[in-house]
Design a protein around this motif. Structure first.
Motif, short mmCIF file in Angstrom:
data_model
loop_
_atom_site.label_atom_id
_atom_site.label_comp_id
_atom_site.label_asym_id
_atom_site.label_seq_id
_atom_site.Cartn_x
_atom_site.Cartn_y
_atom_site.Cartn_z
N ARG A 6 0.83 -1.31 0.10
CA ARG A 6 -0.07 -0.12 0.02
C ARG A 6 0.97 1.31 -0.04
N PHE A 7 0.59 2.12 -0.70
CA PHE A 7 1.17 3.31 -1.01
C PHE A 7 0.39 4.54 -1.40
N GLY A 8 0.51 5.63 -0.91
CA GLY A 8 -0.15 6.80 -1.19
C GLY A 8 -1.49 7.32 -0.36
N LYS A 9 -2.20 7.89 -0.71
CA LYS A 9 -3.28 8.47 0.00
C LYS A 9 -4.56 7.74 -0.49
N LYS A 10 -5.55 7.18 0.53
CA LYS A 10 -6.64 6.56 0.51
C LYS A 10 -7.63 7.32 -0.15
N GLY A 11 -8.13 6.77 -1.06
CA GLY A 11 -9.40 7.56 -1.75
C GLY A 11 -10.24 6.53 -2.74
N LYS A 25 10.63 -13.39 3.86
CA LYS A 25 10.23 -14.28 5.07
C LYS A 25 8.98 -13.88 5.88
N ARG A 26 8.52 -14.52 6.84
CA ARG A 26 7.42 -14.20 7.49
C ARG A 26 8.19 -13.92 8.99
N ILE A 27 8.07 -12.67 9.43
CA ILE A 27 8.70 -12.26 10.72
C ILE A 27 7.80 -12.54 11.96
N ASP A 28 6.61 -12.28 11.62
CA ASP A 28 5.42 -12.75 12.91
C ASP A 28 4.25 -12.83 12.22
N ASN A 29 3.17 -13.15 12.97
CA ASN A 29 1.75 -13.38 12.31
C ASN A 29 1.43 -12.41 11.68
N VAL A 30 1.82 -11.00 11.97
CA VAL A 30 1.10 -9.91 11.45
C VAL A 30 2.60 -9.05 10.68
N ALA A 31 3.58 -9.62 10.37
CA ALA A 31 4.61 -8.94 9.85
C ALA A 31 5.39 -9.80 8.72
N HIS A 44 12.34 0.62 4.60
CA HIS A 44 12.40 -0.62 5.46
C HIS A 44 11.56 -1.49 4.91
N PRO A 45 12.16 -2.73 4.76
CA PRO A 45 11.58 -4.03 3.99
C PRO A 45 10.41 -4.58 4.93
N VAL A 46 10.24 -4.61 6.16
CA VAL A 46 9.30 -5.20 6.91
C VAL A 46 8.00 -4.55 7.05
N PHE A 47 6.62 -5.19 6.91
CA PHE A 47 5.46 -4.39 6.53
C PHE A 47 4.50 -5.26 7.39
N HIS A 48 3.56 -4.67 8.17
CA HIS A 48 2.56 -5.09 8.85
C HIS A 48 1.59 -5.75 7.74
N ILE A 49 0.76 -6.74 8.15
CA ILE A 49 -0.05 -7.09 7.04
C ILE A 49 -1.11 -6.26 6.54
N SER A 50 -1.38 -5.55 7.33
CA SER A 50 -2.52 -4.32 6.93
C SER A 50 -2.15 -3.50 5.65
N MET A 51 -0.67 -3.57 5.63
CA MET A 51 -0.14 -2.63 4.42
C MET A 51 -0.03 -3.40 3.14
N LEU A 52 -0.41 -4.67 3.20
CA LEU A 52 -0.04 -5.76 2.23
C LEU A 52 -1.63 -6.18 1.57
N LYS A 53 -1.45 -6.66 0.43
CA LYS A 53 -2.54 -7.25 -0.35
C LYS A 53 -2.24 -8.41 -1.11
N LYS A 54 -2.91 -9.31 -1.09
CA LYS A 54 -2.61 -10.50 -2.19
C LYS A 54 -2.52 -9.74 -3.67
N CYS A 55 -1.60 -10.47 -4.09
CA CYS A 55 -1.44 -9.91 -5.67
C CYS A 55 -2.55 -10.97 -6.73
N LEU A 56 -3.45 -10.17 -6.91
CA LEU A 56 -4.74 -11.10 -7.70
C LEU A 56 -4.38 -10.88 -9.15
N GLY A 57 -3.56 -10.08 -9.66
CA GLY A 57 -3.18 -10.17 -11.00
C GLY A 57 -3.99 -8.89 -11.90
N ASP A 58 -4.81 -8.15 -10.90
CA ASP A 58 -5.66 -7.30 -11.84
C ASP A 58 -4.69 -5.92 -11.71
N PRO A 59 -4.32 -5.78 -12.94
CA PRO A 59 -3.36 -4.44 -13.33
C PRO A 59 -3.83 -3.12 -13.17
#
Length: 102
Positions: A6-11, A25-31, A44-59
């Motif tokens: 996730r990057f940028g403003k929500k809208g 690698k998986r750091i924790d259950n949520v990182a 920094h390469p470590v992110f909370h799971i709320s900042m990530l989304k599965k790549c579904l292939g929708d360009p």
């Protein structure tokens, strides 16, 4: 598995994710630690799971990192493409103009 970041403003009309990037690698259950490209070396390469989304292939949901142009201070500049709507709201003492851009 690949994830987008996730990057940028929500809208409603704004693109929010860049990527996809492979999970290193998986750091924790949520990182998770991601394999980021060289142009994102300052991030920094470590992110909370709320900042990530599965790549579904929708360009349409994914931005390329070349189009974002991240600066050294980890900021970026949004370039408006088109004005979608323009309105002026009248308050009691002043008029407030708003513009919706793409």
């Amino acid at each position: 598995m690949k994830r987008v970041m996730r990057f940028g403003k929500k809208g409603k009309l704004s693109l929010r994710y860049i990527g996809p990037y492979r999970i290193a690698k998986r750091i924790d259950n949520v990182a998770y630690e991601l394999e980021l490209p060289q142009e994102l070396a300052a991030v920094h390469p470590v992110f909370h799971i709320s900042m990530l989304k599965k790549c579904l292939g929708d360009p349409s949901l994914i931005l390329l990192t070349e189009s974002v142009r991240i600066k050294d201070n980890l900021s970026y500049e949004e370039i408006p493409v088109q004005i979608l709507d323009h309105q002026v709201r009248k308050l009691r003492t002043k008029d407030v103009a708003s513009v919706k851009v793409l």
